[in-house]
Design an enzyme around this catalytic site. Structure first.
Site, PDB file in Angstrom:
ATOM      1  CB  THR A   6      42.739  19.370 -31.588  1.00 30.44           C
ATOM      2  OG1 THR A   6      42.114  20.326 -30.718  1.00 30.44           O
ATOM      3  CG2 THR A   6      42.549  19.869 -33.011  1.00 30.44           C
ATOM      4  CG  ASP A  14      38.478  31.129 -25.046  1.00 31.33           C
ATOM      5  OD1 ASP A  14      39.176  30.327 -25.701  1.00 31.33           O
ATOM      6  OD2 ASP A  14      38.949  31.852 -24.144  1.00 31.33           O
ATOM      7  CG  HIS A  63      48.604  25.655 -23.172  1.00 32.65           C
ATOM      8  ND1 HIS A  63      49.735  25.828 -23.920  1.00 32.65           N
ATOM      9  CD2 HIS A  63      47.667  25.140 -24.003  1.00 32.65           C
ATOM     10  CE1 HIS A  63      49.500  25.406 -25.157  1.00 32.65           C
ATOM     11  NE2 HIS A  63      48.251  24.991 -25.232  1.00 32.65           N
ATOM     12  CG  LEU A  64      43.950  28.125 -16.899  1.00 31.76           C
ATOM     13  CD1 LEU A  64      43.908  29.649 -16.831  1.00 31.76           C
ATOM     14  CD2 LEU A  64      42.533  27.562 -16.710  1.00 31.76           C
ATOM     15  CG  PHE A  84      38.431  17.185 -24.910  1.00 29.95           C
ATOM     16  CD1 PHE A  84      38.421  16.090 -25.774  1.00 29.95           C
ATOM     17  CD2 PHE A  84      37.333  18.017 -24.926  1.00 29.95           C
ATOM     18  CE1 PHE A  84      37.343  15.828 -26.621  1.00 29.95           C
ATOM     19  CE2 PHE A  84      36.236  17.762 -25.756  1.00 29.95           C
ATOM     20  CZ  PHE A  84      36.247  16.667 -26.595  1.00 29.95           C
ATOM     21  CE1 TYR A 105      46.560  22.979 -33.254  1.00 28.65           C
ATOM     22  CE2 TYR A 105      44.412  23.077 -32.184  1.00 28.65           C
ATOM     23  CZ  TYR A 105      45.653  22.485 -32.334  1.00 28.65           C
ATOM     24  OH  TYR A 105      45.967  21.389 -31.576  1.00 28.65           O
ATOM     25  CG  ASP A 108      61.102  17.811 -32.035  1.00 25.80           C
ATOM     26  OD1 ASP A 108      60.193  17.465 -31.267  1.00 25.80           O
ATOM     27  OD2 ASP A 108      61.317  19.006 -32.356  1.00 25.80           O
ATOM     28  CE1 TYR A 123      55.729  25.110 -35.865  1.00 29.26           C
ATOM     29  CE2 TYR A 123      54.812  26.473 -37.614  1.00 29.26           C
ATOM     30  CZ  TYR A 123      55.902  25.842 -37.037  1.00 29.26           C
ATOM     31  OH  TYR A 123      57.128  25.940 -37.613  1.00 29.26           O
ATOM     32  CG  LEU A 138      65.512  20.106 -31.496  1.00 25.28           C
ATOM     33  CD1 LEU A 138      66.994  20.151 -31.100  1.00 25.28           C
ATOM     34  CD2 LEU A 138      64.715  19.462 -30.346  1.00 25.28           C
TER      35      LEU A 138
HETATM   36  N1  UFG Z   1      42.302  31.139 -19.886  1.00 22.31           N
HETATM   37  C1  UFG Z   1      42.224  32.244 -19.048  1.00 22.31           C
HETATM   38  N2  UFG Z   1      43.355  32.979 -18.885  1.00 22.31           N
HETATM   39  C2  UFG Z   1      44.525  32.697 -19.502  1.00 22.31           C
HETATM   40  C3  UFG Z   1      44.598  31.562 -20.353  1.00 22.31           C
HETATM   41  C4  UFG Z   1      43.445  30.799 -20.521  1.00 22.31           C
HETATM   42  O1  UFG Z   1      41.180  32.546 -18.476  1.00 22.31           O
HETATM   43  O2  UFG Z   1      45.508  33.445 -19.313  1.00 22.31           O
HETATM   44  C5  UFG Z   1      41.104  30.296 -20.060  1.00 22.31           C
HETATM   45  C6  UFG Z   1      40.626  30.219 -21.489  1.00 22.31           C
HETATM   46  O3  UFG Z   1      39.736  31.282 -21.749  1.00 22.31           O
HETATM   47  C7  UFG Z   1      39.974  28.846 -21.518  1.00 22.31           C
HETATM   48  C8  UFG Z   1      40.767  28.029 -20.508  1.00 22.31           C
HETATM   49  O4  UFG Z   1      41.433  28.989 -19.706  1.00 22.31           O
HETATM   50  O5  UFG Z   1      38.663  28.940 -21.072  1.00 22.31           O
HETATM   51  C9  UFG Z   1      41.786  27.116 -21.144  1.00 22.31           C
HETATM   52  O6  UFG Z   1      42.585  27.885 -22.044  1.00 22.31           O
HETATM   53  P1  UFG Z   1      43.882  27.302 -22.766  1.00 22.31           P
HETATM   54  O7  UFG Z   1      44.421  28.409 -23.600  1.00 22.31           O
HETATM   55  O8  UFG Z   1      44.772  26.659 -21.762  1.00 22.31           O
HETATM   56  O9  UFG Z   1      43.292  26.139 -23.649  1.00 22.31           O
HETATM   57  P2  UFG Z   1      42.165  26.204 -24.759  1.00 22.31           P
HETATM   58  O10 UFG Z   1      40.966  25.517 -24.177  1.00 22.31           O
HETATM   59  O11 UFG Z   1      41.949  27.531 -25.327  1.00 22.31           O
HETATM   60  O12 UFG Z   1      42.890  25.392 -25.895  1.00 22.31           O
HETATM   61  C10 UFG Z   1      43.033  24.018 -25.842  1.00 22.31           C
HETATM   62  C11 UFG Z   1      44.321  23.587 -26.501  1.00 22.31           C
HETATM   63  C12 UFG Z   1      44.326  23.965 -27.950  1.00 22.31           C
HETATM   64  C13 UFG Z   1      43.107  23.413 -28.588  1.00 22.31           C
HETATM   65  C14 UFG Z   1      41.876  23.902 -27.854  1.00 22.31           C
HETATM   66  C15 UFG Z   1      40.620  23.328 -28.406  1.00 22.31           C
HETATM   67  O13 UFG Z   1      45.389  24.199 -25.847  1.00 22.31           O
HETATM   68  O14 UFG Z   1      45.470  23.440 -28.571  1.00 22.31           O
HETATM   69  O15 UFG Z   1      41.961  23.486 -26.507  1.00 22.31           O
HETATM   70  O16 UFG Z   1      39.567  24.195 -28.139  1.00 22.31           O
HETATM   71  F1  UFG Z   1      43.000  23.850 -29.859  1.00 22.31           F
END
Ligand code: UFG
Length: 330
Positions: A117, A285, A189-190, A169, A141, A31, A76, A33
């Site tokens: 992914t 999204d 991430h959410l 997922f 990506y 890694d 990334y 880092l």
């Molecule tokens: N969301 C919000 N508010 C935020 C962040 C996210 O409402 O502040 C929503 C997004 O719109 C989405 C859900 O929460 O509906 C999840 O969002 P994430 O950003 O956590 O994850 P994603 O589904 O966008 O992305 C994930 C992985 C990516 C991958 C993708 C595939 O993190 O690496 O799924 O679609 F590419």
């Protein structure tokens, strides 16, 4: 099995290293880092601070450590950034992976487990998502991950590389003992963002879109625990004995959860109210993404242990409450 874990100091890689140790394998970590964390490196595991694209050094490590199989997590993963800085993504996620594969073939290592992914599918034609759906990524990506999948198919054919590509997922949660967890910088991430909003580290959580054609108007995703993901990577080892074997698996719990349901799970786990602001949809999204993982269950005997959003969020909260600044190294 002696396994080189590329990206073993990152989120999913570090969890996989623990699972390898538990299953009696011998991981070695590589890694650079850039996004990984020194503190996430498991104690006693050989660690090389080397870039995966440094072909000569990687070849030396593969030979000197007598590596039998390579797992590759070092990508990334910011979808939005991949749209504005595609070269960075093609360079790291594709070109450097190609160098890693070259080093492997030079060193005579022909077993590979790849972290792919669900973003390789783009906006799915059907739900839940099976492996045979058309793959049409909607961002660089996802495209770079699909490009690697295709390269792997060619290498299987030409050089007898045997590989498994797992399409994750939404990877989520943290190790059950709370020793390692999710710490991205920046965090997008959410679940970690909602936890930060619950604890007051962030002012609020912005819900990106409340007018989707879903039961509560917010996006549906399939949150799957990192330890469950990791176990699938190990369960596939036996299948890779056959030269040229190639496997693709979608990994998710199969249960979609909305953004509002994730927020409710965080409120339950933390006992705190999460301040919410409803904003516009985030570009790119898809409304709903969730897996049909029947193939992994049937062929690998894969079992989803963390089968509810509450169980997943509980582990994330355990890590975040004990480590409010994550690894504290950024
Ligand atoms: N969301 C919000 N508010 C935020 C962040 C996210 O409402 O502040 C929503 C997004 O719109 C989405 C859900 O929460 O509906 C999840 O969002 P994430 O950003 O956590 O994850 P994603 O589904 O966008 O992305 C994930 C992985 C990516 C991958 C993708 C595939 O993190 O690496 O799924 O679609 F590419």
């Amino acid at each position: 099995m002696k396994v080189l874990v590329v990206g073993g100091a990152g989120y999913i890689g570090s969890h996989c290293v623990r699972q390898l140790l538990e299953a009696g394998h011998q991981p070695v970590i590589l890694d650079n880092l850039v996004y990984g964390h020194r503190k996430a490196v498991a104690e006693g595991v050989p660690f090389y601070d080397v870039s995966l694209g440094d072909k000569e050094k990687v070849k030396d490590i593969l030979e000197s450590e007598a590596i039998e199989l390579v797992m590759h997590f070092a990508a990334y993963c910011y979808v939005g950034e991949s749209v504005t800085a595609p070269l960075k993504y093609y360079e790291n996620n594709f070109v450097e992976t190609l160098r890693l594969l070259e080093a492997m073939l030079d060193a005579g290592v022909t077993k590979f487990v790849f972290s792919s992914t669900c973003a390789t599918f783009g906006v799915p034609e059907r739900l839940p998502m099976t492996e045979d759906l058309p793959q049409a990524p909607i961002n660089p990506y996802g495209q770079t991950k699909l490009d690697v999948e295709n390269l792997l198919k060619s290498l299987a054919h030409a050089h007898g590389l045997s590989f498994a590509a797992f399409r994750y997922f939404n990877a989520a949660g943290a190790s059950e003992d709370g020793s390692i967890g999710e710490d991205h910088d920046p965090e997008t991430h959410l679940i970690p963002l909602v936890i930060d909003a619950a604890t007051g580290k962030r002012e609020n959580i912005k819900i990106f879109g409340t007018d989707y054609d879903t039961p509560d108007g917010t996006c549906l995703r399939d949150y799957v625990h990192v330890d469950d993901l990791s176990r699938a990577h190990i369960a596939v080892f036996d299948k890779l004995d056959q030269p040229g074997a190639q496997y693709f698996y979608n990994l998710g719990t199969g249960t979609p959860n909305s953004v509002r349901e994730v927020i409710a799970a965080v409120e339950k786990a933390t006992g705190k109210k999460v301040p919410v602001v409803e904003v516009e949809r985030r570009a790119g999204d898809p409304p709903a993404l969730y897996a049909d993982s029947t193939k992994a269950k049937q062929e690998l005997g894969w079992v989803v242990k963390f089968d509810t959003i509450d169980k997943i969020v509980e582990t994330a909260w355990r890590w975040h409450s004990a480590n409010p600044d994550g690894y504290g190294d950024r």
